[in-house]
Motif scaffolding. Structure first.
Motif, PDB file in Angstrom:
ATOM      1  N   PRO A 161      45.314  53.091  41.144  1.00  0.00           N
ATOM      2  CA  PRO A 161      46.702  53.152  42.145  1.00  0.00           C
ATOM      3  C   PRO A 161      46.111  53.311  43.924  1.00  0.00           C
ATOM      4  CG  PRO A 161      46.405  54.370  40.149  1.00  0.00           C
ATOM      5  CD  PRO A 161      44.608  53.180  40.142  1.00  0.00           C
ATOM      6  N   GLY A 162      46.823  52.397  44.406  1.00  0.00           N
ATOM      7  CA  GLY A 162      46.629  52.697  46.505  1.00  0.00           C
ATOM      8  C   GLY A 162      45.513  51.462  46.095  1.00  0.00           C
ATOM      9  N   LEU A 163      45.454  50.712  45.033  1.00  0.00           N
ATOM     10  CA  LEU A 163      43.862  49.848  45.562  1.00  0.00           C
ATOM     11  C   LEU A 163      44.539  48.159  44.626  1.00  0.00           C
ATOM     12  CD1 LEU A 163      40.605  49.858  45.663  1.00  0.00           C
ATOM     13  CD2 LEU A 163      41.734  48.008  44.961  1.00  0.00           C
ATOM     14  N   THR A 164      44.536  47.320  46.145  1.00  0.00           N
ATOM     15  CA  THR A 164      45.084  45.938  46.377  1.00  0.00           C
ATOM     16  C   THR A 164      43.306  44.995  46.010  1.00  0.00           C
ATOM     17  OG1 THR A 164      47.412  45.757  46.525  1.00  0.00           O
ATOM     18  CG2 THR A 164      47.187  43.757  46.523  1.00  0.00           C
ATOM     19  N   HIS A 165      43.847  44.572  45.328  1.00  0.00           N
ATOM     20  CA  HIS A 165      41.853  43.610  45.091  1.00  0.00           C
ATOM     21  C   HIS A 165      42.474  41.970  45.302  1.00  0.00           C
ATOM     22  CE1 HIS A 165      37.771  42.822  43.471  1.00  0.00           C
ATOM     23  NE2 HIS A 165      38.835  41.516  43.017  1.00  0.00           N
ATOM     24  N   ILE A 166      41.442  41.552  45.597  1.00  0.00           N
ATOM     25  CA  ILE A 166      41.323  39.940  45.542  1.00  0.00           C
ATOM     26  C   ILE A 166      40.412  39.576  45.649  1.00  0.00           C
ATOM     27  CG2 ILE A 166      42.028  37.773  46.777  1.00  0.00           C
ATOM     28  CD1 ILE A 166      44.691  39.257  47.384  1.00  0.00           C
ATOM     29  N   THR A 167      40.023  38.092  44.120  1.00  0.00           N
ATOM     30  CA  THR A 167      38.485  38.042  44.013  1.00  0.00           C
ATOM     31  C   THR A 167      38.584  36.402  44.607  1.00  0.00           C
ATOM     32  OG1 THR A 167      38.331  39.151  42.206  1.00  0.00           O
ATOM     33  CG2 THR A 167      36.874  37.100  42.938  1.00  0.00           C
ATOM     34  N   LEU A 168      37.284  36.321  46.345  1.00  0.00           N
ATOM     35  CA  LEU A 168      37.704  35.713  46.755  1.00  0.00           C
ATOM     36  C   LEU A 168      36.654  34.679  45.989  1.00  0.00           C
ATOM     37  CD1 LEU A 168      37.384  36.824  50.270  1.00  0.00           C
ATOM     38  CD2 LEU A 168      39.201  36.140  49.331  1.00  0.00           C
ATOM     39  N   ALA A 169      35.657  34.724  45.415  1.00  0.00           N
ATOM     40  CA  ALA A 169      35.081  33.383  44.737  1.00  0.00           C
ATOM     41  C   ALA A 169      34.477  34.227  43.665  1.00  0.00           C
ATOM     42  CB  ALA A 169      33.697  33.401  45.830  1.00  0.00           C
ATOM     43  N   GLY A 170      34.691  34.237  42.377  1.00  0.00           N
ATOM     44  CA  GLY A 170      34.212  35.097  41.358  1.00  0.00           C
ATOM     45  C   GLY A 170      33.848  34.385  40.587  1.00  0.00           C
ATOM     46  N   ALA A 171      32.494  35.650  39.323  1.00  0.00           N
ATOM     47  CA  ALA A 171      32.246  34.883  38.414  1.00  0.00           C
ATOM     48  C   ALA A 171      33.183  34.225  37.469  1.00  0.00           C
ATOM     49  CB  ALA A 171      31.633  36.202  37.050  1.00  0.00           C
ATOM     50  N   VAL A 172      34.489  35.029  36.659  1.00  0.00           N
ATOM     51  CA  VAL A 172      35.523  34.776  36.097  1.00  0.00           C
ATOM     52  C   VAL A 172      36.207  32.609  36.540  1.00  0.00           C
ATOM     53  CG1 VAL A 172      37.327  35.422  34.443  1.00  0.00           C
ATOM     54  CG2 VAL A 172      35.741  36.745  35.268  1.00  0.00           C
ATOM     55  N   ASP A 173      36.453  33.752  37.833  1.00  0.00           N
ATOM     56  CA  ASP A 173      37.296  32.083  37.740  1.00  0.00           C
ATOM     57  C   ASP A 173      36.590  31.203  38.794  1.00  0.00           C
ATOM     58  OD1 ASP A 173      39.800  33.137  36.894  1.00  0.00           O
ATOM     59  OD2 ASP A 173      40.525  34.389  38.137  1.00  0.00           O
ATOM     60  N   HIS A 174      35.431  31.534  39.203  1.00  0.00           N
ATOM     61  CA  HIS A 174      35.233  30.353  40.254  1.00  0.00           C
ATOM     62  C   HIS A 174      33.908  30.300  40.000  1.00  0.00           C
ATOM     63  CE1 HIS A 174      38.249  32.729  43.171  1.00  0.00           C
ATOM     64  NE2 HIS A 174      38.695  31.966  42.466  1.00  0.00           N
ATOM     65  N   GLY A 175      33.011  30.386  39.376  1.00  0.00           N
ATOM     66  CA  GLY A 175      31.714  30.045  38.758  1.00  0.00           C
ATOM     67  C   GLY A 175      30.581  30.776  39.097  1.00  0.00           C
ATOM     68  N   GLN A 176      31.242  31.412  40.155  1.00  0.00           N
ATOM     69  CA  GLN A 176      29.424  32.220  40.847  1.00  0.00           C
ATOM     70  C   GLN A 176      28.901  32.878  39.872  1.00  0.00           C
ATOM     71  OE1 GLN A 176      31.067  30.988  44.529  1.00  0.00           O
ATOM     72  NE2 GLN A 176      29.099  32.381  44.326  1.00  0.00           N
ATOM     73  N   LYS A 177      27.618  33.036  39.454  1.00  0.00           N
ATOM     74  CA  LYS A 177      26.255  33.539  39.331  1.00  0.00           C
ATOM     75  C   LYS A 177      25.731  34.349  40.230  1.00  0.00           C
ATOM     76  CE  LYS A 177      25.653  29.384  36.467  1.00  0.00           C
ATOM     77  NZ  LYS A 177      27.258  28.761  35.804  1.00  0.00           N
ATOM     78  N   GLU A 178      25.246  34.725  41.127  1.00  0.00           N
ATOM     79  CA  GLU A 178      24.465  35.027  41.761  1.00  0.00           C
ATOM     80  C   GLU A 178      25.033  36.256  43.151  1.00  0.00           C
ATOM     81  OE1 GLU A 178      21.317  33.549  43.413  1.00  0.00           O
ATOM     82  OE2 GLU A 178      21.174  32.701  41.773  1.00  0.00           O
ATOM     83  N   VAL A 179      26.760  36.072  43.171  1.00  0.00           N
ATOM     84  CA  VAL A 179      27.251  37.142  44.225  1.00  0.00           C
ATOM     85  C   VAL A 179      28.734  37.162  44.164  1.00  0.00           C
ATOM     86  CG1 VAL A 179      26.682  35.312  45.870  1.00  0.00           C
ATOM     87  CG2 VAL A 179      27.594  37.397  46.580  1.00  0.00           C
TER      88      VAL A 179
ATOM     89  N   GLU B  53      36.729  41.765  36.293  1.00  0.00           N
ATOM     90  CA  GLU B  53      35.925  41.066  35.609  1.00  0.00           C
ATOM     91  C   GLU B  53      36.283  40.511  34.119  1.00  0.00           C
ATOM     92  OE1 GLU B  53      34.269  39.738  37.922  1.00  0.00           O
ATOM     93  OE2 GLU B  53      33.235  41.856  39.248  1.00  0.00           O
ATOM     94  N   LYS B  54      37.144  40.028  34.211  1.00  0.00           N
ATOM     95  CA  LYS B  54      37.247  39.595  31.950  1.00  0.00           C
ATOM     96  C   LYS B  54      38.491  38.475  32.669  1.00  0.00           C
ATOM     97  CE  LYS B  54      40.431  43.151  31.456  1.00  0.00           C
ATOM     98  NZ  LYS B  54      40.968  44.246  30.297  1.00  0.00           N
ATOM     99  N   PRO B  55      38.673  37.444  31.487  1.00  0.00           N
ATOM    100  CA  PRO B  55      38.806  36.229  31.945  1.00  0.00           C
ATOM    101  C   PRO B  55      40.136  36.478  31.627  1.00  0.00           C
ATOM    102  CG  PRO B  55      36.600  36.152  30.203  1.00  0.00           C
ATOM    103  CD  PRO B  55      36.840  37.128  30.487  1.00  0.00           C
ATOM    104  N   GLU B  56      41.357  36.137  32.124  1.00  0.00           N
ATOM    105  CA  GLU B  56      42.828  35.968  31.959  1.00  0.00           C
ATOM    106  C   GLU B  56      43.298  36.250  30.538  1.00  0.00           C
ATOM    107  OE1 GLU B  56      46.600  35.808  34.459  1.00  0.00           O
ATOM    108  OE2 GLU B  56      44.969  34.125  34.741  1.00  0.00           O
ATOM    109  N   GLU B  57      43.354  37.050  30.215  1.00  0.00           N
ATOM    110  CA  GLU B  57      43.913  36.809  27.954  1.00  0.00           C
ATOM    111  C   GLU B  57      44.649  35.429  28.144  1.00  0.00           C
ATOM    112  OE1 GLU B  57      45.579  40.369  26.374  1.00  0.00           O
ATOM    113  OE2 GLU B  57      43.954  41.641  27.562  1.00  0.00           O
ATOM    114  N   SER B  58      44.905  34.612  26.970  1.00  0.00           N
ATOM    115  CA  SER B  58      45.559  33.169  26.640  1.00  0.00           C
ATOM    116  C   SER B  58      47.103  34.272  26.279  1.00  0.00           C
ATOM    117  CB  SER B  58      45.198  32.162  25.989  1.00  0.00           C
ATOM    118  OG  SER B  58      43.827  33.282  24.741  1.00  0.00           O
ATOM    119  N   THR B  59      47.959  33.381  27.216  1.00  0.00           N
ATOM    120  CA  THR B  59      49.387  33.548  26.281  1.00  0.00           C
ATOM    121  C   THR B  59      48.967  32.936  25.004  1.00  0.00           C
ATOM    122  OG1 THR B  59      49.929  32.895  28.765  1.00  0.00           O
ATOM    123  CG2 THR B  59      51.231  33.587  26.831  1.00  0.00           C
TER     124      THR B  59
END
Lengths: 186, 186
Positions: free
Chosen positions: B44-62, B174-180
């Protein structure tokens, strides 16, 4: 042996203060104003500030930098075995990218040129040879995030430099400041 | 066996496409516009955008995030075994910080309250229990950098919750989107 005794005292006091500082840093949290942090100008046209780093702030797994690049300037051609994320705050430019030593060629070769604009982000593939240039006419402001600090970077003279001729150089912000020799008061 | 044959074809095509996409991602670099990235509103009250992430962009260390927190809101009380850097772009607030399970108490206890303002930066000590709140009257914009993605976070109901009662929750980004599930066209 006044000098030697003074020296012993200085060494002892240094040891005690770093112990105290070490404990204080581990237990608490320090807010740093960006404007008060050290600024480095070692690379022509590029201003660097380490927001959170290994050398000054005890980071072990990740560092954050903010850099300003003037029009026409940029980073050297280089590669590193770590993850690197760019966040483009203001301005625009071009990132040039070529394969690293894992490829079947023994030099990077003609790079791919990928333009980017403000409010964008990109990650440099592990060990890829790359260069970021401000190809436009206003200052470029980027945040740079790296893993595995401090960064060890291999520099290329040009895109045809063999991988094994790339030179590892010390980035000025990745080494401890040289201690100013204390003047002998005698 | 038309269905089974179709299914085999789909599975084969999926395998081929992920192979091709995998190769393309490894060899090249993708610039992402921040405005086009997925936005999460789970806290609540917090909007989050992952700029570079493990789940969607293959980041492994940061990973790098950008978050906006409205006045009076903030993160839960939590801790994590990783490095975390905050860069405060706009607005101001307070970071509350208390010892983690390595301390001699079995709960965090009264936290230290440390105010921060725009254009500042701070790092959360490893596994310290903390909370970031927008204690002022304009939106707070921060970049958040973490090591060891995806983040595993232990949440505390309050500052007296025992460390062993803190609950690990899945952060929505931080979790893969559930496949529709594909609708059966028959």
């Amino acid at each position: 042996m006044v000098v030697s005794s003074n020296l012993r005292h200085v060494v002892y006091m240094l040891a005690v203060s770093s112990l105290v500082l070490g404990i204080a840093e581990a237990a608490s949290l320090v807010v740093r104003q960006v404007g008060e942090l050290k600024q480095f100008n070692g690379i022509p046209g590029l201003t660097h500030i380490t927001l959170a780093g290994a050398v000054d702030h005890g980071q072990k797994e990740v560092e954050a930098w903010v850099e300003t690049i003037i029009p026409g300037r940029g980073t050297p051609i280089h590669r590193h075995e770590l993850e690197e994320i760019f966040i483009v705050l203001k301005g625009s430019g071009t990132v040039y990218i070529a394969p690293g030593p894992e490829s079947d060629k023994n030099f990077p070769g003609e790079p791919e040129a990928i333009p980017f604009s403000s409010n964008s982000t990109f990650s440099i593939p592990w060990n890829a040879v790359h260069q970021v240039i401000n190809t436009n006419d206003e200052d470029l402001h980027v945040y740079v995030i790296i893993s595995r600090p401090p960064m060890i970077s291999y520099m290329y003279k040009d895109w045809n430099t063999p991988h094994d001729a790339a030179v590892s150089i010390d980035l000025p912000w990745e080494k401890p400041e040289e201690s100013t020799p204390t003047k002998d008061e005698l």
